[in-house]
Motif scaffolding. Structure first.
Motif, PDB file in Angstrom:
ATOM      1  N   SER A 168       3.095  18.017   1.106  1.00 27.86           N
ATOM      2  CA  SER A 168       2.605  17.516   2.395  1.00 27.86           C
ATOM      3  C   SER A 168       1.093  17.363   2.384  1.00 27.86           C
ATOM      4  CB  SER A 168       3.027  18.472   3.517  1.00 27.86           C
ATOM      5  OG  SER A 168       4.433  18.580   3.587  1.00 27.86           O
ATOM      6  N   ASP A 169       0.409  18.322   1.773  1.00 29.88           N
ATOM      7  CA  ASP A 169      -1.052  18.271   1.754  1.00 29.88           C
ATOM      8  C   ASP A 169      -1.560  17.067   0.976  1.00 29.88           C
ATOM      9  OD1 ASP A 169      -1.078  20.590   3.192  1.00 29.88           O
ATOM     10  OD2 ASP A 169      -1.412  21.901   1.473  1.00 29.88           O
ATOM     11  N   ILE A 170      -1.023  16.836  -0.227  1.00 31.59           N
ATOM     12  CA  ILE A 170      -1.553  15.750  -1.037  1.00 31.59           C
ATOM     13  C   ILE A 170      -1.184  14.389  -0.455  1.00 31.59           C
ATOM     14  CG2 ILE A 170       0.390  15.627  -2.660  1.00 31.59           C
ATOM     15  CD1 ILE A 170      -1.732  15.107  -4.844  1.00 31.59           C
ATOM     16  N   PHE A 171       0.006  14.258   0.141  1.00 31.30           N
ATOM     17  CA  PHE A 171       0.362  12.978   0.743  1.00 31.30           C
ATOM     18  C   PHE A 171      -0.456  12.703   2.003  1.00 31.30           C
ATOM     19  CE2 PHE A 171       4.155  13.017  -1.987  1.00 31.30           C
ATOM     20  CZ  PHE A 171       4.155  11.697  -2.400  1.00 31.30           C
ATOM     21  N   ASN A 172      -0.857  13.746   2.717  1.00 29.42           N
ATOM     22  CA  ASN A 172      -1.782  13.531   3.832  1.00 29.42           C
ATOM     23  C   ASN A 172      -3.115  12.993   3.334  1.00 29.42           C
ATOM     24  OD1 ASN A 172       0.027  14.411   5.772  1.00 29.42           O
ATOM     25  ND2 ASN A 172      -0.690  16.523   5.724  1.00 29.42           N
ATOM     26  N   THR A 173      -3.594  13.528   2.218  1.00 23.88           N
ATOM     27  CA  THR A 173      -4.849  13.038   1.640  1.00 23.88           C
ATOM     28  C   THR A 173      -4.683  11.616   1.134  1.00 23.88           C
ATOM     29  OG1 THR A 173      -5.395  15.296   0.964  1.00 23.88           O
ATOM     30  CG2 THR A 173      -6.634  13.513  -0.067  1.00 23.88           C
ATOM     31  N   LEU A 174      -3.557  11.314   0.498  1.00 22.76           N
ATOM     32  CA  LEU A 174      -3.313   9.955   0.017  1.00 22.76           C
ATOM     33  C   LEU A 174      -3.247   8.967   1.182  1.00 22.76           C
ATOM     34  CD1 LEU A 174      -0.619  10.754  -2.704  1.00 22.76           C
ATOM     35  CD2 LEU A 174      -2.953   9.958  -3.117  1.00 22.76           C
ATOM     36  N   THR A 175      -2.693   9.400   2.285  1.00 22.65           N
ATOM     37  CA  THR A 175      -2.660   8.534   3.470  1.00 22.65           C
ATOM     38  C   THR A 175      -4.074   8.231   3.963  1.00 22.65           C
ATOM     39  OG1 THR A 175      -0.510   9.438   4.119  1.00 22.65           O
ATOM     40  CG2 THR A 175      -1.790   8.332   5.828  1.00 22.65           C
ATOM     41  N   LEU A 177      -6.762   8.200   2.132  1.00 26.52           N
ATOM     42  CA  LEU A 177      -7.375   7.281   1.172  1.00 26.52           C
ATOM     43  C   LEU A 177      -6.879   5.858   1.386  1.00 26.52           C
ATOM     44  CD1 LEU A 177      -7.210   9.427  -2.101  1.00 26.52           C
ATOM     45  CD2 LEU A 177      -9.177   9.043  -0.623  1.00 26.52           C
ATOM     46  N   ARG A 178      -5.592   5.726   1.681  1.00 23.95           N
ATOM     47  CA  ARG A 178      -5.056   4.384   1.920  1.00 23.95           C
ATOM     48  C   ARG A 178      -5.628   3.768   3.199  1.00 23.95           C
ATOM     49  NH1 ARG A 178       0.382   2.892   4.906  1.00 23.95           N
ATOM     50  NH2 ARG A 178       0.130   0.633   4.843  1.00 23.95           N
ATOM     51  N   LEU A 183      -9.403   3.236  -3.531  1.00 24.74           N
ATOM     52  CA  LEU A 183      -8.624   3.220  -4.766  1.00 24.74           C
ATOM     53  C   LEU A 183      -7.246   2.587  -4.594  1.00 24.74           C
ATOM     54  CD1 LEU A 183      -9.478   6.770  -6.182  1.00 24.74           C
ATOM     55  CD2 LEU A 183     -10.403   4.575  -6.921  1.00 24.74           C
ATOM     56  N   THR A 184      -7.079   1.741  -3.593  1.00 26.53           N
ATOM     57  CA  THR A 184      -5.825   0.995  -3.471  1.00 26.53           C
ATOM     58  C   THR A 184      -5.838  -0.115  -4.524  1.00 26.53           C
ATOM     59  OG1 THR A 184      -6.874  -0.309  -1.718  1.00 26.53           O
ATOM     60  CG2 THR A 184      -5.446   1.492  -1.035  1.00 26.53           C
ATOM     61  N   ASP A 185      -4.832  -0.152  -5.388  1.00 31.18           N
ATOM     62  CA  ASP A 185      -4.830  -1.081  -6.520  1.00 31.18           C
ATOM     63  C   ASP A 185      -3.716  -2.109  -6.450  1.00 31.18           C
ATOM     64  OD1 ASP A 185      -2.908   0.881  -6.822  1.00 31.18           O
ATOM     65  OD2 ASP A 185      -3.001   0.856  -9.005  1.00 31.18           O
ATOM     66  N   LEU A 186      -2.862  -2.035  -5.434  1.00 28.31           N
ATOM     67  CA  LEU A 186      -1.751  -2.975  -5.315  1.00 28.31           C
ATOM     68  C   LEU A 186      -1.799  -3.654  -3.951  1.00 28.31           C
ATOM     69  CD1 LEU A 186       0.973  -4.240  -6.085  1.00 28.31           C
ATOM     70  CD2 LEU A 186       2.089  -2.127  -5.326  1.00 28.31           C
ATOM     71  N   THR A 187      -1.712  -4.997  -3.978  1.00 29.08           N
ATOM     72  CA  THR A 187      -1.663  -5.772  -2.741  1.00 29.08           C
ATOM     73  C   THR A 187      -0.262  -6.336  -2.580  1.00 29.08           C
ATOM     74  OG1 THR A 187      -3.987  -6.387  -2.946  1.00 29.08           O
ATOM     75  CG2 THR A 187      -2.639  -7.711  -1.461  1.00 29.08           C
ATOM     76  N   LEU A 188       0.420  -5.951  -1.509  1.00 31.19           N
ATOM     77  CA  LEU A 188       1.743  -6.451  -1.193  1.00 31.19           C
ATOM     78  C   LEU A 188       1.621  -7.576  -0.173  1.00 31.19           C
ATOM     79  CD1 LEU A 188       3.820  -3.162  -0.784  1.00 31.19           C
ATOM     80  CD2 LEU A 188       3.865  -4.727  -2.723  1.00 31.19           C
ATOM     81  N   SER A 189       2.375  -8.637  -0.395  1.00 29.02           N
ATOM     82  CA  SER A 189       2.325  -9.748   0.561  1.00 29.02           C
ATOM     83  C   SER A 189       3.713 -10.337   0.720  1.00 29.02           C
ATOM     84  CB  SER A 189       1.352 -10.837   0.090  1.00 29.02           C
ATOM     85  OG  SER A 189       1.744 -11.340  -1.176  1.00 29.02           O
ATOM     86  N   THR A 190       4.003 -10.830   1.905  1.00 25.33           N
ATOM     87  CA  THR A 190       5.260 -11.527   2.137  1.00 25.33           C
ATOM     88  C   THR A 190       5.126 -12.965   1.671  1.00 25.33           C
ATOM     89  OG1 THR A 190       4.539 -12.031   4.391  1.00 25.33           O
ATOM     90  CG2 THR A 190       5.855 -10.031   4.072  1.00 25.33           C
ATOM     91  N   GLU A 191       6.278 -13.629   1.521  1.00 30.23           N
ATOM     92  CA  GLU A 191       6.254 -14.984   0.961  1.00 30.23           C
ATOM     93  C   GLU A 191       5.495 -15.943   1.850  1.00 30.23           C
ATOM     94  OE1 GLU A 191       9.500 -17.860  -1.196  1.00 30.23           O
ATOM     95  OE2 GLU A 191      10.032 -16.987   0.725  1.00 30.23           O
ATOM     96  N   ASP A 192       5.572 -15.757   3.171  1.00 25.28           N
ATOM     97  CA  ASP A 192       4.871 -16.677   4.064  1.00 25.28           C
ATOM     98  C   ASP A 192       3.379 -16.378   4.154  1.00 25.28           C
ATOM     99  OD1 ASP A 192       4.830 -14.331   5.481  1.00 25.28           O
ATOM    100  OD2 ASP A 192       6.166 -15.019   7.083  1.00 25.28           O
ATOM    101  N   GLY A 193       2.972 -15.259   3.541  1.00 22.96           N
ATOM    102  CA  GLY A 193       1.544 -14.937   3.525  1.00 22.96           C
ATOM    103  C   GLY A 193       1.015 -14.371   4.816  1.00 22.96           C
ATOM    104  N   LEU A 354      -6.137  12.071  -8.999  1.00 24.68           N
ATOM    105  CA  LEU A 354      -7.307  12.887  -9.317  1.00 24.68           C
ATOM    106  C   LEU A 354      -8.276  12.917  -8.137  1.00 24.68           C
ATOM    107  CD1 LEU A 354      -8.019  11.701 -12.981  1.00 24.68           C
ATOM    108  CD2 LEU A 354      -6.813  13.762 -12.250  1.00 24.68           C
ATOM    109  N   ALA A 355      -8.491  11.765  -7.520  1.00 21.58           N
ATOM    110  CA  ALA A 355      -9.432  11.693  -6.395  1.00 21.58           C
ATOM    111  C   ALA A 355      -8.934  12.474  -5.189  1.00 21.58           C
ATOM    112  CB  ALA A 355      -9.667  10.234  -6.007  1.00 21.58           C
ATOM    113  N   ALA A 356      -7.609  12.545  -5.026  1.00 21.29           N
ATOM    114  CA  ALA A 356      -7.050  13.283  -3.891  1.00 21.29           C
ATOM    115  C   ALA A 356      -7.234  14.784  -4.044  1.00 21.29           C
ATOM    116  CB  ALA A 356      -5.567  12.953  -3.722  1.00 21.29           C
ATOM    117  N   CYS A 357      -7.428  15.258  -5.279  1.00 23.84           N
ATOM    118  CA  CYS A 357      -7.522  16.695  -5.525  1.00 23.84           C
ATOM    119  C   CYS A 357      -8.932  17.160  -5.846  1.00 23.84           C
ATOM    120  CB  CYS A 357      -6.614  17.087  -6.689  1.00 23.84           C
ATOM    121  SG  CYS A 357      -4.872  16.766  -6.397  1.00 23.84           S
ATOM    122  N   SER A 358      -9.804  16.242  -6.272  1.00 21.58           N
ATOM    123  CA  SER A 358     -11.107  16.641  -6.785  1.00 21.58           C
ATOM    124  C   SER A 358     -12.211  15.786  -6.180  1.00 21.58           C
ATOM    125  CB  SER A 358     -11.116  16.514  -8.317  1.00 21.58           C
ATOM    126  OG  SER A 358     -12.420  16.561  -8.823  1.00 21.58           O
TER     127      SER A 358
END
Length: 897
Positions: A168-175, A177-178, A183-193, A354-358
């Motif tokens: 729970s702690d690390i996913f709260n930190t990841l949230t 960060l998002r 450090l977000t490295d993936l862009t999701l998009s729908t077909e219609d953009g 790594l960034a979420a912990c350090s």
């Protein structure tokens, strides 16, 4: 990028850091792994030493010789490793609740098909990452453990510490960060953009088969094309990428719920109106766990409130599953966007984890430094073995620790500002500290300016001074630190001879230099408090043969033989916690009447006077609310004192069911809900966050009922009753189990029974005591239950009817719950019926009470030490004596100044 260095104290504390760095330069990583597994602790490794010059520093050749000697000694031996799992629950103010699991032994030497022992793989990294020299070292290490000679040289204690609720702690930190697009490295998009979101690919790959498979394909493609390289600049295609969700009618509503699940394990946006949209997004991304929740939503007819509650309880479990999935990505090197090049090996990882912990890595990867653009990051100041442990902790919340490695890993955690692993290291240092390691912990804490840890280590060393003074590390203490211990009111010693022996051992370690400090050290010893026999040992010590100490010896002899010891002279010792006496009843001097009490007294200090005389310094704490009471019960929960039931006097209508709670920090009382039944001569124990009131006497007679008190709701409720009514019995909790011993039954026959009680399942009979007993004390100490005092029943001599007679019980015995058996120990010298019992710092106290023979009060306090196996008189009671109750309570410092 330079490492973030922790603050170090000036002076000799710098030696700590230099020692670690020097060891890193002298040893390769694989050789050091051997040491961590095979070497025993070196004496004085971390303690400052003002001894002879030749003992201060180890030369390189000395270190190499010792390693070679150890290898030769261990060759052909089997090394056993013991592992224990420890779960740590962090609460406010770094208070930890440590739950220890069962021991298990891991045999590190397994055999191959030819019967030879081979070293099991412990690294999570593939051997392809090792160069030729590393391979040679690894083969040397395997050869070192292959031969089998049968005998076991020793065991290394390794404990796995787990940070509770880590997922729970690390996913709260990841949230976080998002949400900050860090450090977000993936862009999701729908077909219609129309919908575009940025996420962390490693987090989404933990739930999405589409993202995970795409990452694996990218790994294979880039590996074949040689895109990944060990150069300075990172390929932009590796750094970030995008993914279109295709023609499946995915909109922002369904995508938002799937991403919420990936980062929190929860789906608060899932309901009957959105289930189709969520299903479409989950199907497009390949998220079977969300599809299962959609099916459940379609089938369920329960209210939205119940569904939300169920989802909330399910979220923690889902985050645990997701965290394990991210760990599997690491093991398969899927989506790893950085390689940390440490001494001995190169270790892959995900930057966002790594960034979420350090804070160190977060600054490195997010503040425009050159490492943020590099695929391979050089960390020449770290050993791969330590870095591997920290990376594993980041992905699991688990950290394997032993005294052979904890200081180095803790230093690395401080250097990298690696909070999850650092908190576990500190838990280990606090929980596992012992006489052999406390001085190491103190030296380490002083070097790094860790004030709380230093205070804990110093306090431990002083309260276990006799055992600490026998260690080799004690002889290496700096003079200033030893004087600090000797002059402290926290120094716990049974006699002045203990202090004298410690000082002599310290001087003998370096007599040439330390004899100059002998007189200053001897002034901390109260020689007049010694017995003649003890002082004879002082005079016979050969240390006085030194010319410069002869005058001091003569002066001590004159002072001891001629001066009378003032009654006020004593060694004062302040326990960390205090014994608090509550209520009770006292007979008048002419035996004409008894007086019940509302008083609270506490033992401020323990005092050693001349010879063998000891006492408790009692101070009045205040009064409890009306009425005064005795035959009551007390308990301590969350630092607060509970006073429950009892009686105000001896009439049938004087039995009470009232309950009060005392807060020592606020010095305030609060009235609580009354018990369902009036009770006296009963028992109360603390089980978890609940108080359990067991049996007792009441107006209709002996009680069989049990009540539970919940502080959160301030309410009492009945639990499973006892199999037989009991009064005058004793109950205590040991290993989260309630043991009930002795007492009178419904016909007021004295019993010898011992039962195991559970509020839900009731009682189970265990082995009986050697004889019946009631109105006694029972306390848990060292994994056993100690029973003392009370009354027993014997047959009257010469009586034709063999009539039973109630007499004082002086015999004492202890119960071993593992073997389910009783063992006698030294009996009491005087009766203690209806006495208070408590354990303080590893010793059993029996306070006050009365004698059944003539109803006279017993004004003495007796203490039993399991180490010496004897009772000793530690003074008198301050006032009330009989049917008194005692608790161990932490009091504010201003009360004890």
């Amino acid at each position: 990028m330079e490492a973030v260095q922790p603050h170090l104290q000036d002076g000799h504390q710098q030696d700590w850091k230099r020692e670690i760095e020097e060891k890193k330069r002298r040893r390769s990583w694989k050789e050091r792994v051997n040491c961590l597994i095979l070497r025993k602790r070196r004496s004085g490794r971390y303690s400052g030493d003002d001894g002879p010059e030749e003992e201060e520093d180890e030369e390189d050749d000395e270190d190499d010789k010792e390693d070679k000697k150890l290898k030769d000694a261990l060759k052909g031996k089997e090394v056993k490793e013991r592992e224990i799992n420890v779960q740590v629950e962090n609460t406010d103010g770094r208070n930890e609740n440590v739950k220890r699991g069962q021991w298990k032994e891991i045999n590190k030497g397994k055999t191959d098909g030819k019967g030879k022992r081979v070293k099991p793989k412990t690294d999570i990294w593939n051997k392809e990452e090792l160069n030729d020299s590393d391979e040679n070292l690894l083969h040397q290490q395997e050869d070192f453990t292959t031969e089998d000679d049968g005998d076991i040289l020793g065991e290394i204690l390794v404990k796995t510490y787990t940070k509770h609720h880590y997922a729970s702690d690390i996913f709260n930190t990841l949230t976080e960060l998002r949400n900050s697009c860090v450090l977000t490295d993936l862009t999701l998009s729908t077909e219609d953009g129309r919908t575009t979101v940025c996420v962390h690919s490693a987090v989404l790959a933990a739930v999405s088969s589409l993202v995970r498979d795409t990452l694996m394909q990218r790994e294979e493609t880039k590996s074949g094309e040689g895109v990944r390289r060990r150069g300075d600049e990172m390929d932009p295609e590796i750094r970030s990428w995008s993914l279109s969700l295709g023609p499946d009618h995915v909109d922002h509503v369904g995508l938002r719920v799937v991403l919420e699940f990936a980062y929190s394990g929860d789906v608060t946006g899932l309901n009957g109106a959105t289930v189709a949209q969520v299903r479409a997004a989950a199907h497009a991304l390949g998220v079977p766990r969300v599809l299962e929740l959609c099916d459940r939503e379609t089938q369920q007819n329960t209210s939205s409130i119940n569904r939300a509650e169920g989802m909330k309880n399910h979220a923690a479990e889902q985050m645990e599953i997701s965290l394990r999935s991210i760990m599997e990505l690491l093991l398969g090197k899927v989506g790893c966007d950085v390689v940390l090049d440490a001494v001995g090996a190169s270790l892959p990882a995900h930057r966002v984890i790594l960034a979420a912990c350090s804070d160190y890595f977060r600054g490195m990867f997010t503040h425009g430094m050159k490492e943020s653009r590099q695929y391979t990051v050089a960390l020449p100041f770290l050993f791969a073995s330590e870095l591997e442990a920290l990376i594993g902790c980041a992905y699991s919340g688990d950290l394997r620790l032993s005294w052979e490695c904890v200081f180095e890993i803790t230093g690395t955690c401080l250097q990298l500002q690696y909070e999850p692993a650092l908190s576990l290291c500190l838990d280990f240092l606090r929980n596992e500290i012992d006489p052999d390691t406390c001085l190491d912990v103190a030296s380490f804490a002083k070097a790094y300016g860790m004030v709380q840890l230093l205070g804990l280590a110093d306090d431990y060393a002083q309260r276990h001074f006799q055992r600490v003074s026998r260690t080799t590390k004690f002889k290496c203490l700096p003079a200033t630190q030893l004087l600090q211990y000797l002059n402290s009111h926290s120094l716990c010693v049974s006699s002045e001879l203990v202090v004298f022996r410690a000082v002599v051992a310290w001087i003998r370690h370096n007599p040439e230099e330390r004899s100059k400090l002998a007189e200053q050290m001897m002034r901390t010893i109260h020689f007049p408090l010694m017995t003649f026999k003890e002082f004879e040992e002082v005079q016979a010590t050969d240390i006085w043969a030194q010319h410069r100490l002869a005058p001091l010896s003569r002066r001590l002899s004159v002072d001891f033989s001629s001066a009378a010891v003032p009654a006020s002279q004593c060694r004062v010792y302040f326990p960390k916690d205090t014994m608090v006496l509550v209520g009770g009843d006292q007979i008048s001097e002419d035996f004409g009447s008894r007086r019940t009490s509302r008083d609270l007294w506490f033992g401020n200090s323990l005092r050693n006077h001349a010879g063998l005389v000891k006492s408790v310094e009692w101070r009045r704490l205040g009064e409890m609310p009306e009425p005064s009471r005795f035959s009551h019960e007390v308990a301590v929960l969350n630092g607060q004192l509970y006073v429950i039931g009892g009686r105000r006097y001896y009439g049938r209508d004087d039995i009470l069911n009232s309950a009060y709670r005392y807060d020592p920090l606020e010095s305030s009382w609060e009235q609580l809900s009354d018990m369902r039944e009036r009770r006296c001569c009963f028992s109360v124990v603390v089980l978890g966050e609940t108080l359990c009131a067991i049996g007792g006497d009441s107006k209709p007679g002996c009680l069989q009922s049990v009540e539970l008190y919940c502080p959160a709701t301030n309410s009492w409720s009945f639990a499973c009753p006892l199999t037989t009514p009991l009064t005058g019995h004793a109950a205590r909790v040991l290993d989260q189990r309630i043991f009930v011993c002795g007492g009178f039954d419904g016909t007021y026959r004295c019993r010898a029974s011992m039962t195991l009680y559970h509020p839900e399942s009731g009682s189970r009979r265990l082995s009986d005591m050697s004889g019946p007993r009631a109105h006694h004390c029972m306390e848990a100490l060292g994994g056993r239950l100690y029973v003392a005092g009370g009354v027993t029943v014997t047959a009257a001599r010469g009586d034709a009817d063999d009539t039973a007679a109630t007499v004082n019980q002086l015999a004492c015995e202890t119960y071993d719950p593992v073997a389910d058996c009783w063992t006698a120990f030294e009996p009491l010298a005087v009766p203690h019926v209806g006495a208070g019992g408590v354990v303080l710092e590893g010793r059993l106290y029996v306070l006050g009470g009365s004698s059944h023979r003539d109803d006279s009060d017993v004004h003495m306090v007796h203490r039993y030490d399991p180490a010496t196996r004897r009772w000793e008189n530690v003074g008198a009671m301050p006032g009330p004596n009989t049917d008194i109750r005692v608790a161990i309570l932490g009091l504010p410092p201003q009360l004890r100044s």
